[in-house]
Design an enzyme around this catalytic site. Structure first.
Site, mmCIF file in Angstrom:
data_model
loop_
_atom_site.group_PDB
_atom_site.id
_atom_site.type_symbol
_atom_site.label_atom_id
_atom_site.label_comp_id
_atom_site.label_asym_id
_atom_site.label_seq_id
_atom_site.Cartn_x
_atom_site.Cartn_y
_atom_site.Cartn_z
ATOM 1 N N ASP A 1 -31.180 -15.824 14.335
ATOM 2 C CA ASP A 1 -32.676 -15.622 14.048
ATOM 3 C C ASP A 1 -33.692 -16.914 14.087
ATOM 4 O O ASP A 1 -34.855 -16.724 14.466
ATOM 5 C CB ASP A 1 -32.904 -14.992 12.784
ATOM 6 N N ASN B 1 -32.895 -10.015 17.977
ATOM 7 C CA ASN B 1 -33.184 -8.945 17.222
ATOM 8 C C ASN B 1 -33.687 -9.589 16.058
ATOM 9 O O ASN B 1 -33.335 -8.952 14.871
ATOM 10 C CB ASN B 1 -31.670 -8.180 16.852
ATOM 11 N N ASP C 1 -32.054 -5.452 1.663
ATOM 12 C CA ASP C 1 -30.944 -5.985 2.635
ATOM 13 C C ASP C 1 -29.666 -6.137 1.787
ATOM 14 O O ASP C 1 -28.592 -6.253 2.360
ATOM 15 C CB ASP C 1 -31.344 -7.396 3.001
ATOM 16 N N GLU D 1 -31.215 -3.589 11.918
ATOM 17 C CA GLU D 1 -30.381 -3.816 12.782
ATOM 18 C C GLU D 1 -29.751 -2.685 13.588
ATOM 19 O O GLU D 1 -29.364 -2.535 14.756
ATOM 20 C CB GLU D 1 -29.339 -4.871 12.534
ATOM 21 N N HIS E 1 -25.015 -7.843 11.196
ATOM 22 C CA HIS E 1 -24.468 -8.875 10.550
ATOM 23 C C HIS E 1 -23.940 -8.484 9.048
ATOM 24 O O HIS E 1 -23.229 -8.805 8.427
ATOM 25 C CB HIS E 1 -25.241 -10.093 10.681
ATOM 26 N N ARG E 2 -25.086 -7.861 8.423
ATOM 27 C CA ARG E 2 -24.777 -7.226 7.226
ATOM 28 C C ARG E 2 -23.555 -6.276 6.841
ATOM 29 O O ARG E 2 -22.912 -6.110 6.087
ATOM 30 C CB ARG E 2 -25.950 -6.774 6.630
ATOM 31 N N LYS F 1 -26.102 -13.862 13.451
ATOM 32 C CA LYS F 1 -27.669 -13.522 13.355
ATOM 33 C C LYS F 1 -28.214 -14.287 12.041
ATOM 34 O O LYS F 1 -29.496 -14.803 12.302
ATOM 35 C CB LYS F 1 -28.040 -11.993 13.067
HETATM 36 O O1 S3P Z 1 -40.120 -10.757 5.477
HETATM 37 C C1 S3P Z 1 -38.829 -10.978 5.932
HETATM 38 O O2 S3P Z 1 -38.397 -12.178 5.668
HETATM 39 C C2 S3P Z 1 -38.243 -10.027 5.611
HETATM 40 C C3 S3P Z 1 -38.422 -8.766 5.142
HETATM 41 C C4 S3P Z 1 -37.576 -7.488 5.054
HETATM 42 O O3 S3P Z 1 -37.789 -6.699 5.918
HETATM 43 P P1 S3P Z 1 -38.714 -5.371 5.793
HETATM 44 O O4 S3P Z 1 -39.876 -5.714 5.365
HETATM 45 O O5 S3P Z 1 -38.887 -4.644 7.234
HETATM 46 O O6 S3P Z 1 -38.040 -4.409 4.914
HETATM 47 C C5 S3P Z 1 -36.044 -7.894 5.066
HETATM 48 O O7 S3P Z 1 -35.334 -6.805 5.388
HETATM 49 C C6 S3P Z 1 -35.961 -8.947 6.281
HETATM 50 O O8 S3P Z 1 -34.577 -9.219 6.305
HETATM 51 C C7 S3P Z 1 -36.741 -10.320 5.941
HETATM 52 C C1 PEP Z 2 -33.464 -6.572 8.473
HETATM 53 C C2 PEP Z 2 -33.214 -7.856 8.686
HETATM 54 O O1 PEP Z 2 -33.513 -8.706 9.310
HETATM 55 P P1 PEP Z 2 -34.857 -8.721 10.156
HETATM 56 O O2 PEP Z 2 -35.835 -7.434 9.964
HETATM 57 O O3 PEP Z 2 -35.558 -10.186 9.874
HETATM 58 O O4 PEP Z 2 -34.478 -8.588 11.824
HETATM 59 C C3 PEP Z 2 -31.689 -8.549 7.966
HETATM 60 O O5 PEP Z 2 -31.750 -9.739 8.011
HETATM 61 O O6 PEP Z 2 -31.134 -7.784 6.983
#
Ligand code: S3P
Ligand code: PEP
Length: 440
Positions: free
Chosen positions: A59, A105, A327, A355, A399-400, A425
């Protein structure tokens, strides 16, 4: 064992159970969310910012590569986990023709960079990702940017990437943005708003999910010298301002830490995470509080957090609204079968568009292990497991799923994780750190 990145697709990794209580101190890589915000802010500041404890994972690589493609100078030293970014004071470098940006992704990269390139005075941009990214919605952000004067569209009219932008600067003004699919749209607008031509007034319509990520955005903007005014319960005003370049230390990733905090809840003993504190910018740092509610002992120090499950301690199930730290759903789902009563996880419908469809994936894989689970649109109820059966866990390129389901391997003989490399990721050396935790 090599790092996650070295795995071949479809490789299978067997997790070795532990036969004694854990007693480990673990160092977690930098936060994905903080790394990608810091990179964007540093690029917008004037001059050279030095970012330390940067996350090096898919990422953040996509994010860095996109900044380089746009024309930013990054001095990257992976060994010392440092990146120096030479910011251009809000002037996005000029280019000829169509600039293609590939974000894999990475939700943060897709959403934040879409708003970021909209600041350019001119130029065509196209933002695209892997097939799953083409199913992850971005229309609400596109609509908001259109309202702020940007020529932007979902190329295939799907409401998802690829996104096409014909930049002519961000005019600013009033905008309303729904908060019920992803908080990343609002973060994207907030992060770039200081460089709009006019003040930006943003109102969130309806519920705002993943709210702690908005606090993170606001707090990081403040740390780099930009003030976000809260004009109401769900509204913000950002006036024309400049980020100040600085040295910045990125916190360890709290979502990544959750697997290691959960490990003693399953295997017994204690695990300490260094440099994660109660003042964390990350909402997911509160995951330890859930383990405490379940019966673990949690200690917060000046520069660590530790979770312990004492000998003979029985965990109880909990009933939680996990909207603010969704998450960690997979992590909690891995602990839940070890409790003596059911665990209910509510208000996480939006994780079906991450994901993978995470609710369905978790339920499917828990059932393979012999766990009784009820699934509904925005949640699940997990029953205590009398006995767990070994299985080869599908990870859905998530990944999770890989990291959380590895926890079952701490006690189940013969548990296998398919495609373990997907951890790259956000946590490429996850399995090394996991194996080291078990050995200490
Ligand atoms: O702003 C961020 O860094 C994130 C916001 C969250 O997403 P959502 O706002 O789509 O839930 C989280 O799930 C993602 O891993 C990171
Ligand atoms: C949802 C996630 O990632 P992102 O939305 O940033 O792709 C995550 O890291 O669990």
């Amino acid at each position: 064992m090599g790092s996650g990145k070295a795995y071949m697709d479809n490789q299978i990794l067997k997790i070795e159970p532990v036969h004694k209580p854990l007693n480990a101190t673990v160092e977690i890589p930098g936060s994905k969310s903080i790394t990608n915000r810091a990179l964007l802010i540093a690029a917008l500041a004037e001059g050279r910012s030095v970012l330390r404890n940067v996350l090096f994972s898919d990422d953040s690589h996509y994010f860095m590569r996109c900044l380089q493609t746009i024309g930013y100078q990054l001095e990257i030293d992976e060994t010392s986990r440092t990146v120096a970014v030479t910011g251009t004071g809000g002037q996005i470098p000029k280019h000829e023709g169509l600039l293609e940006l590939f974000v894999g992704n990475a939700g943060t990269a897709a959403r934040f960079l879409t708003a970021f390139v909209s600041l350019a005075e001119q130029g065509s941009f196209r933002i695209d990702g892997i097939p799953r990214m083409r199913q992850r919605p971005i229309q609400d952000l596109i609509d908001a940017l259109q309202t702020l004067g940007v020529r932007i569209e979902s190329e295939q009219q799907t409401g998802c990437p690829p996104v096409r932008i014909e930049a002519k600067g961000l005019q600013g003004g009033r905008v309303s943005i729904p908060g019920n699919k992803s908080s990343q749209y609002l973060s994207a607008i907030l992060l770039t708003a200081p460089y709009a031509k006019n003040p930006v007034d943003i109102e969130v319509s309806g519920e705002l999910l993943s709210a702690p990520y908005i606090d993170m955005t606001k707090r990081m903007m403040e740390q780099f010298g930009v003030h976000v005014e809260r004009t109401g319960n769900a509204s913000y005003r950002v006036s024309n301002q400049m980020y100040q370049r600085r040295e910045y230390i990125i916190e360890p990733d709290a979502s990544g830490a959750s697997y290691f905090l959960a490990a003693p809840a399953i295997a017994g003993g204690k695990v300490k995470i260094t440099n994660l504190t109660q003042n964390s910018l990350q909402g997911d740092a509160k995951f330890a509080g859930l383990l405490e509610q379940m019966g673990c002992t949690v200690r917060w120090g000046a520069d660590f957090i530790e979770v312990e499950k004492k000998d003979g301690q029985v965990l109880t199930g909990i009933d939680v609204d996990l909207n603010e730290m969704s998450d960690t759903t997979m992590t909690l789902a891995a602990v839940a079968p070890f409790a003596s009563s059911p665990t209910t996880i509510r208000n996480i419908g939006h994780i079906r568009i991450k994901e993978t469809d995470r609710i369905h994936a978790v339920v499917t894989e828990l059932r393979k292990l012999g766990v009784t689970v009820e699934e509904w649109e925005d949640g699940m109820r997990i029953e205590p497991a009398k006995q767990l059966t070994p299985a080869a866990i599908d990870t859905y390129d998530d990944h999770r799923m890989a990291m959380a389901f590895s926890l079952f391997g701490l006690t189940i003989e013969g548990l296998e994780i398919k495609d373990p490399g997907c951890v790259s990721k956000t946590f490429p050396n996850f399995f090394d750190v996991f194996a080291d935790m078990c050995k200490q």
